[in-house]
Design a protein around this motif. Structure first.
Motif, PDB file in Angstrom:
ATOM      1  N   SER A   1      46.901 -52.259 -63.655  1.00 57.15           N
ATOM      2  CA  SER A   1      45.599 -51.672 -63.324  1.00 57.15           C
ATOM      3  C   SER A   1      44.542 -52.726 -63.587  1.00 57.15           C
ATOM      4  O   SER A   1      44.723 -53.620 -64.419  1.00 57.15           O
ATOM      5  CB  SER A   1      45.339 -50.418 -64.174  1.00 57.15           C
ATOM      6  OG  SER A   1      45.204 -50.761 -65.531  1.00 57.15           O
ATOM      7  N   ILE A   2      43.431 -52.602 -62.878  1.00 53.56           N
ATOM      8  CA  ILE A   2      42.340 -53.562 -63.054  1.00 53.56           C
ATOM      9  C   ILE A   2      41.791 -53.442 -64.469  1.00 53.56           C
ATOM     10  O   ILE A   2      41.500 -54.443 -65.121  1.00 53.56           O
ATOM     11  CB  ILE A   2      41.204 -53.269 -62.033  1.00 53.56           C
ATOM     12  CG1 ILE A   2      41.749 -53.334 -60.606  1.00 53.56           C
ATOM     13  CG2 ILE A   2      40.029 -54.209 -62.224  1.00 53.56           C
ATOM     14  CD1 ILE A   2      42.114 -54.686 -60.116  1.00 53.56           C
ATOM     15  N   THR A   3      41.692 -52.209 -64.958  1.00 51.05           N
ATOM     16  CA  THR A   3      41.166 -51.995 -66.305  1.00 51.05           C
ATOM     17  C   THR A   3      41.975 -52.778 -67.326  1.00 51.05           C
ATOM     18  O   THR A   3      41.429 -53.453 -68.186  1.00 51.05           O
ATOM     19  CB  THR A   3      41.213 -50.490 -66.682  1.00 51.05           C
ATOM     20  OG1 THR A   3      40.806 -49.726 -65.566  1.00 51.05           O
ATOM     21  CG2 THR A   3      40.347 -50.186 -67.874  1.00 51.05           C
TER      22      THR A   3
ATOM     23  N   LEU B   1      44.301 -55.287 -66.789  1.00 52.14           N
ATOM     24  CA  LEU B   1      44.495 -56.711 -66.517  1.00 52.14           C
ATOM     25  C   LEU B   1      43.243 -57.536 -66.767  1.00 52.14           C
ATOM     26  O   LEU B   1      43.284 -58.540 -67.480  1.00 52.14           O
ATOM     27  CB  LEU B   1      44.934 -56.846 -65.047  1.00 52.14           C
ATOM     28  CG  LEU B   1      45.839 -57.992 -64.704  1.00 52.14           C
ATOM     29  CD1 LEU B   1      47.085 -57.989 -65.555  1.00 52.14           C
ATOM     30  CD2 LEU B   1      46.234 -57.894 -63.226  1.00 52.14           C
ATOM     31  N   LEU B   2      42.146 -57.107 -66.177  1.00 58.94           N
ATOM     32  CA  LEU B   2      40.940 -57.935 -66.237  1.00 58.94           C
ATOM     33  C   LEU B   2      40.082 -57.662 -67.461  1.00 58.94           C
ATOM     34  O   LEU B   2      39.366 -58.540 -67.921  1.00 58.94           O
ATOM     35  CB  LEU B   2      40.089 -57.745 -64.981  1.00 58.94           C
ATOM     36  CG  LEU B   2      40.781 -57.949 -63.648  1.00 58.94           C
ATOM     37  CD1 LEU B   2      39.760 -58.035 -62.531  1.00 58.94           C
ATOM     38  CD2 LEU B   2      41.635 -59.204 -63.659  1.00 58.94           C
ATOM     39  N   PHE B   3      40.138 -56.459 -67.971  1.00 59.25           N
ATOM     40  CA  PHE B   3      39.242 -56.119 -69.070  1.00 59.25           C
ATOM     41  C   PHE B   3      39.978 -56.050 -70.398  1.00 59.25           C
ATOM     42  O   PHE B   3      39.681 -56.792 -71.329  1.00 59.25           O
ATOM     43  CB  PHE B   3      38.524 -54.791 -68.755  1.00 59.25           C
ATOM     44  CG  PHE B   3      37.549 -54.939 -67.633  1.00 59.25           C
ATOM     45  CD1 PHE B   3      36.201 -55.142 -67.891  1.00 59.25           C
ATOM     46  CD2 PHE B   3      37.962 -54.922 -66.313  1.00 59.25           C
ATOM     47  CE1 PHE B   3      35.286 -55.306 -66.840  1.00 59.25           C
ATOM     48  CE2 PHE B   3      37.070 -55.088 -65.264  1.00 59.25           C
ATOM     49  CZ  PHE B   3      35.728 -55.284 -65.531  1.00 59.25           C
TER      50      PHE B   3
ATOM     51  N   LEU C   1      43.268 -56.698 -71.324  1.00 60.86           N
ATOM     52  CA  LEU C   1      44.123 -57.826 -71.719  1.00 60.86           C
ATOM     53  C   LEU C   1      43.296 -59.082 -71.989  1.00 60.86           C
ATOM     54  O   LEU C   1      43.540 -59.793 -72.968  1.00 60.86           O
ATOM     55  CB  LEU C   1      45.178 -58.094 -70.629  1.00 60.86           C
ATOM     56  CG  LEU C   1      46.205 -59.176 -70.946  1.00 60.86           C
ATOM     57  CD1 LEU C   1      46.991 -58.846 -72.210  1.00 60.86           C
ATOM     58  CD2 LEU C   1      47.179 -59.365 -69.780  1.00 60.86           C
ATOM     59  N   THR C   2      42.317 -59.338 -71.140  1.00 63.01           N
ATOM     60  CA  THR C   2      41.476 -60.523 -71.325  1.00 63.01           C
ATOM     61  C   THR C   2      40.762 -60.447 -72.674  1.00 63.01           C
ATOM     62  O   THR C   2      40.797 -61.400 -73.458  1.00 63.01           O
ATOM     63  CB  THR C   2      40.438 -60.621 -70.176  1.00 63.01           C
ATOM     64  OG1 THR C   2      41.124 -60.460 -68.941  1.00 63.01           O
ATOM     65  CG2 THR C   2      39.706 -61.932 -70.185  1.00 63.01           C
TER      66      THR C   2
ATOM     67  N   LEU D   1      43.351 -60.776 -75.650  1.00 63.99           N
ATOM     68  CA  LEU D   1      43.884 -62.121 -75.910  1.00 63.99           C
ATOM     69  C   LEU D   1      42.815 -63.025 -76.523  1.00 63.99           C
ATOM     70  O   LEU D   1      43.095 -63.792 -77.449  1.00 63.99           O
ATOM     71  CB  LEU D   1      44.427 -62.741 -74.610  1.00 63.99           C
ATOM     72  CG  LEU D   1      45.715 -62.119 -74.069  1.00 63.99           C
ATOM     73  CD1 LEU D   1      46.097 -62.731 -72.726  1.00 63.99           C
ATOM     74  CD2 LEU D   1      46.872 -62.277 -75.061  1.00 63.99           C
ATOM     75  N   ILE D   2      41.599 -62.914 -76.028  1.00 63.12           N
ATOM     76  CA  ILE D   2      40.532 -63.768 -76.562  1.00 63.12           C
ATOM     77  C   ILE D   2      40.257 -63.413 -78.023  1.00 63.12           C
ATOM     78  O   ILE D   2      40.203 -64.292 -78.889  1.00 63.12           O
ATOM     79  CB  ILE D   2      39.253 -63.642 -75.692  1.00 63.12           C
ATOM     80  CG1 ILE D   2      39.503 -64.336 -74.337  1.00 63.12           C
ATOM     81  CG2 ILE D   2      38.043 -64.262 -76.392  1.00 63.12           C
ATOM     82  CD1 ILE D   2      38.429 -64.097 -73.295  1.00 63.12           C
TER      83      ILE D   2
ATOM     84  N   PHE E   1      52.379 -63.318 -59.082  1.00 68.21           N
ATOM     85  CA  PHE E   1      51.255 -62.626 -59.711  1.00 68.21           C
ATOM     86  C   PHE E   1      50.109 -62.459 -58.704  1.00 68.21           C
ATOM     87  O   PHE E   1      49.514 -61.390 -58.593  1.00 68.21           O
ATOM     88  CB  PHE E   1      50.788 -63.431 -60.923  1.00 68.21           C
ATOM     89  CG  PHE E   1      49.605 -62.836 -61.647  1.00 68.21           C
ATOM     90  CD1 PHE E   1      49.735 -61.685 -62.398  1.00 68.21           C
ATOM     91  CD2 PHE E   1      48.359 -63.440 -61.574  1.00 68.21           C
ATOM     92  CE1 PHE E   1      48.645 -61.137 -63.068  1.00 68.21           C
ATOM     93  CE2 PHE E   1      47.260 -62.911 -62.236  1.00 68.21           C
ATOM     94  CZ  PHE E   1      47.406 -61.760 -62.986  1.00 68.21           C
TER      95      PHE E   1
ATOM     96  N   TYR F   1      48.765 -59.040 -57.424  1.00 69.65           N
ATOM     97  CA  TYR F   1      47.362 -58.646 -57.600  1.00 69.65           C
ATOM     98  C   TYR F   1      46.782 -58.190 -56.264  1.00 69.65           C
ATOM     99  O   TYR F   1      46.071 -57.183 -56.192  1.00 69.65           O
ATOM    100  CB  TYR F   1      46.557 -59.812 -58.178  1.00 69.65           C
ATOM    101  CG  TYR F   1      45.105 -59.473 -58.429  1.00 69.65           C
ATOM    102  CD1 TYR F   1      44.723 -58.687 -59.512  1.00 69.65           C
ATOM    103  CD2 TYR F   1      44.102 -59.927 -57.569  1.00 69.65           C
ATOM    104  CE1 TYR F   1      43.390 -58.362 -59.732  1.00 69.65           C
ATOM    105  CE2 TYR F   1      42.771 -59.602 -57.780  1.00 69.65           C
ATOM    106  CZ  TYR F   1      42.417 -58.823 -58.862  1.00 69.65           C
ATOM    107  OH  TYR F   1      41.094 -58.494 -59.072  1.00 69.65           O
TER     108      TYR F   1
ATOM    109  N   VAL G   1      45.409 -54.490 -55.646  1.00 73.70           N
ATOM    110  CA  VAL G   1      44.050 -54.191 -55.199  1.00 73.70           C
ATOM    111  C   VAL G   1      44.101 -53.446 -53.869  1.00 73.70           C
ATOM    112  O   VAL G   1      43.332 -52.515 -53.627  1.00 73.70           O
ATOM    113  CB  VAL G   1      43.231 -55.502 -55.080  1.00 73.70           C
ATOM    114  CG1 VAL G   1      41.893 -55.247 -54.400  1.00 73.70           C
ATOM    115  CG2 VAL G   1      43.004 -56.106 -56.457  1.00 73.70           C
TER     116      VAL G   1
END
Lengths: 396, 473
Positions: free
Chosen positions: B5-7, B9-11, B13-14, B17-18, B453, B457, B461
């Motif tokens: 999901s975009i939620t 993967l992009l939000f 997990l990012t 990890l940071i 990947f 993606y 999408v």
């Protein structure tokens, strides 16, 4: 199989995180869009949180829907996916469209063609139509139901043999519904008979290879049938022959609803045409009671944009009145869905006043209330075969 | 929240990890706290209301573990163990099975009230993890966790929280307290994650469309025999690719943050018997039932009669674990019977049957099993099975469409399911290969993972939101 070099693995790790970070920023800072032209729908708006939706998870589902609609590069990626499916994988159906060399058709779900459902629904729908007829006849008006074949009905034979063309359902529903209309004494026109009787070339001219609706020529043929029925029933209206019109091709490329789903990647070269009466007939037009420019066509603003079916009558407008001020001619009400648009674009020439309702959008009154208020000489209900016995979707 | 999901993967997990790596490695407890808080947030996205249930499960199992650990007498330990079983099974009973049981009773006792409860995501997985912790503490194979955060992190760690693999406390305990971080592990985990995401978004979803297309209309329009077999095969591919891709992503994510989860699948569709299939399918669940139910019941130590009974108990429970429906129970019993037949009736003679025949036999048995699993009711399953054996004719029907439409995805799905890629990769890395080849291969695999990947993606999408099948269990 692990990358043994530390630099190499560091590179892969950083690249992975970098991809996520770039996509994150691209999504957060992308230009906000509210409407997706290609999908012909409003994109999801940011969800509002409340205790209930946060507690049961609905808020986060809505948020994911919003983010999916607004993800970085969404349109580009969907276009790329479509292009790959069309040109690389050569799928027989892409984005719900059956892709043939000479036509684009919808992929159809199976619908029950046998059993009681069809009979019950057909009867219920016919009774509703009959009640409208009774309303019209109560003040001395006339009523006629017009069934027009949508694209998949016109081109059942164009479906590949391995795909369902819904012919069983079409036959069952039309047979049941027309039978009921007959038993209730409702006058009707079945335009499928006209299409079935046409040559292949004529059928292509009357219908569309890229859109669900018929062409303006299909609209014109429907108009002819309507005038014939009116005259047969003693409500005289002049018939304008095809030669009484100037036919003009719209230069902009035509993007039908089927082609739109494919981002225009499978153009078949079909054009839109306009029919202008050679005789000058002044008229006024109102949309929802507001006077607008006296035109039955809305053309693209520049020569590069796509022309859509909404060229006819300016698309789906809840209520339109075209008034030619010729009181000696009958007034008509045409109600139904978007199939009315191409008919109305030519039919107005024969009437004093032409009232048009798109019942999917018009909510001020019921059809009966509108009929009672306007009391037109003739009322036509134009519906397509897909919704003959349906209330949902275009059948609203 | 699903991984594809975009939620996420992009939000999620990012950000995770940071923040996780912003904490220096020497502050492991702080990293654990970050992982725990993100896991809580991950679960809360499925509904904050259900989070309380997860936290209750953590607290209760921590308490039972502590109770067992601190008690001196066997009786007290047993009491805590019994309480743990009652509470955990009770949670499952109320939130997963109450609706099914009451509606089944209502179908025979008119007026019986039917309970309607929402199924909390992943409850079967985290309840089993919680129980395994308490069982292991009771058996003495692990010590009880003094720090509640340890149990909290073990049960709720987001990579495996909602769809497994079912991790044992013993396997993860040491890594919670002490683990190393390396870019090699991270890169390897990232590659595994990307392949997993592609497997789900490209392959599982595509073959799922075939399965859904055929199964969903089967009630009203029974499929022809070829359609029915194609539908069953497509579902077999879908469920494997869906579930194993989730395990791939979970294992990959774990590796990225220093945890090493055991494999959950070992190419089950390469099996030559049903017994072998279950040794390779959802291994974390099979071993759970083996260690905590089958062996404590006596396993094979108390004679054939008792062994058959034990097997039937285990397989009925396996069926029920998968869902609150008679179809799942029948599915479990079906496998119990097949395994008993293989063990007691066929026995060693199985080895005398030519491998291709065994392969086909196993495949047919598994496909029939998936029909029971996929169908909404036993009668629907029965009708579908009848179609498979020709009750609705033998024309190709829509098979031609499905094969043309999904040709590439079908081939790739079969290759991804039956070719033992992990073993091949392992063998290649152990072989003395020429230096340029040996150094290129891992980079080639990484490059391929990024490509997969990217396509995944794009598909993600392009497609609609598709929850993982195993979320309902």
């Amino acid at each position: 199989m692990q990358i043994k070099s530390k630099i190499g693995s560091l590179f892969v790790s950083v690249l992975f995180v970098a991809v996520l970070v770039v996509l994150f920023f691209a999504t957060v800072f992308r230009q906000s869009e509210e409407f997706s032209f290609w999908e012909n729908r409003n994109l999801t708006s940011f969800p509002a949180a409340d205790t209930r939706s946060v507690m049961n998870g609905e808020y986060f589902t809505a948020l994911e829907k919003y983010l999916s609609d607004h993800a970085a590069g969404r349109t580009t990626l969907i276009k790329l996916n479509t292009k790959i499916d069309l040109d690389v994988l050569k799928k027989p159906a892409v984005n719900g469209i059956v892709v043939e060399d000479d036509i684009l058709l919808p992929v159809l779900d199976r619908l029950p063609a046998s059993g009681d459902t069809v009979a019950l629904k057909a009867r219920a729908e016919a009774e509703i139509v009959s009640s409208h007829r009774d309303k019209v006849e109560s003040y001395g008006g006339k009523y006629c139901y017009v069934a027009v074949p949508c694209q998949y009905v016109c081109f059942e034979d164009k479906y590949p043999t391995f795909l369902y063309n819904r012919s069983d359902y079409t036959e069952a529903t039309s047979k049941a519904f027309f039978g009921d209309l007959e038993s209730l004494g409702v006058d009707y026109i079945d335009m499928k008979k006209v299409i079935d009787g046409a040559t292949d070339a004529e059928k292509l001219r009357l219908s569309s290879t890229v859109d669900n609706h018929f062409s303006i020529f299909g609209g014109y043929r429907t108009y002819r049938e309507m005038i014939r029925v009116m005259n047969e029933n003693g409500v005289g209206a002049p018939l304008y022959e095809e030669k009484d019109f100037d036919v003009k091709e719209v230069e902009n490329p035509y993007l039908g609803s089927r082609g739109r789903k494919l981002f225009g990647y499978h153009p078949l070269g079909e054009k839109l045409y306009l029919m202008y009466p050679k005789e000058t007939i002044p008229f006024t037009r109102t949309n929802g009671g507001i006077a607008v420019a006296p035109s039955v066509y809305t053309l693209p603003s520049d020569p590069y944009s796509f022309a859509l079916y909404s060229v006819y009558m300016g698309g789906d407008i809840p209520e339109t009145v075209v008034d030619t001020g010729r009181e000696e001619l009958p007034s008509v009400l045409i109600y139904g869905d978007s199939f009315t648009n191409a008919v109305e674009s030519v039919a107005w020439v024969s009437f004093d006043k032409m009232y048009s309702l798109d019942m999917r959008y018009y909510g001020k009154m019921t059809v009966d209330e509108y009929i009672e208020q306007v009391r037109p000489d003739y009322v036509f209900c134009i519906r397509d075969y897909e919704v003959l016995i349906e209330r949902g979707g275009n059948g609203e | 929240m699903v991984f594809t999901s975009i939620t996420f993967l992009l939000f999620f997990l990012t950000a995770f990890l940071i923040l996780y790596y912003a904490v220096p490695a020497r502050f492991l407890r702080a990293r654990n706290a970050v992982a725990f808080l993100f896991s809580i947030a991950f679960y809360a996205c499925g509904g904050v209301g259900y989070l309380f249930l997860l936290l209750f499960s953590v607290a209760a199992n921590y308490g039972f573990g502590a109770g067992i650990g601190r008690s001196r007498g066997k009786r007290a330990k047993k009491a805590f163990l019994a309480a743990a079983v009652v509470v955990n099974v009770g949670l499952l009973g109320v939130f997963k099975y109450a609706g099914f049981v009451t509606s089944s009773l209502a179908s025979v006792i008119s007026g019986f009230p039917v309970l309607k409860t929402a199924l909390p995501i992943g409850i079967s997985f985290y309840t089993f993890q919680g129980m395994s912790y308490v069982f292991d503490v009771y058996s003495g194979s692990v010590g009880w966790a003094k720090n509640p955060l340890t149990v909290g992190l073990y049960i709720s760690l987001f990579p495996q929280l909602v769809a497994g693999p079912i991790v044992r406390y013993a396997d993860i305990e040491s890594e919670i307290g002490e683990r190393s971080f390396s870019s090699r592990d991270f890169a390897s985990g990232a590659v595994r994650f990307m392949f997993g995401l592609g497997k789900k978004a490209i392959l599982a979803n595509s073959v799922g469309e075939i399965a859904d297309g055929i199964f969903n209309r089967a009630g009203a329009y029974p499929p022809t025999a070829p359609e029915a077999w194609l539908g069953a095969a497509a579902f077999a591919l879908q469920i494997y690719l869906d579930f194993s891709s989730y395990s791939d992503m979970a294992i990959g994510l774990g590796q990225m943050i220093g945890f090493h989860f055991k494999e959950n699948f070992d190419y089950p569709y390469d099996s030559l018997s049903v017994t072998e299939f279950w040794r390779r399918w959802h291994m974390s669940l099979s071993t759970w039932f083996r260690d905590y139910v089958y062996i404590p019941l006596g396993g094979n130590r108390k004679g054939p009669g008792r062994q058959i009974f034990n097997l039937m108990v285990v397989w009925t429970l396996t069926g029920i674990w998968h869902g609150a429906n008679w179809t799942f129970i029948l599915w479990g019993v079906y496998y119990g019977v097949l395994l008993i037949i293989e063990k007691f009736l066929i026995g060693k003679r199985l080895g005398m049957i030519p491998a291709p025949v065994r392969y086909v036999g196993t495949a047919v048995a598994v496909l029939i099993g998936w029909v029971l699993f996929r169908s909404a009711s036993i009668s629907e399953a029965w009708e579908y099975l009848r179609s498979m054996f020709g009750a609705s004719g033998g024309s190709l029907g829509e098979c031609v469409y499905y094969v043309k439409e999904y040709a590439l995805e079908l081939v790739a799905a079969v290759l991804a399911s039956v070719v033992p890629w992990r073993r091949i990769a392992k063998k290649l890395s152990e072989r003395p290969l020429p230096a340029p080849v040996a150094s290129f291969l891992p980079y080639g695999a990484a490059a391929l993972a990024f490509l997969v990947f990217g396509i995944g993606y794009m598909r993600m999408v392009s497609g609609s939101f598709t929850p993982f099948i195993y979320f309902q269990f």
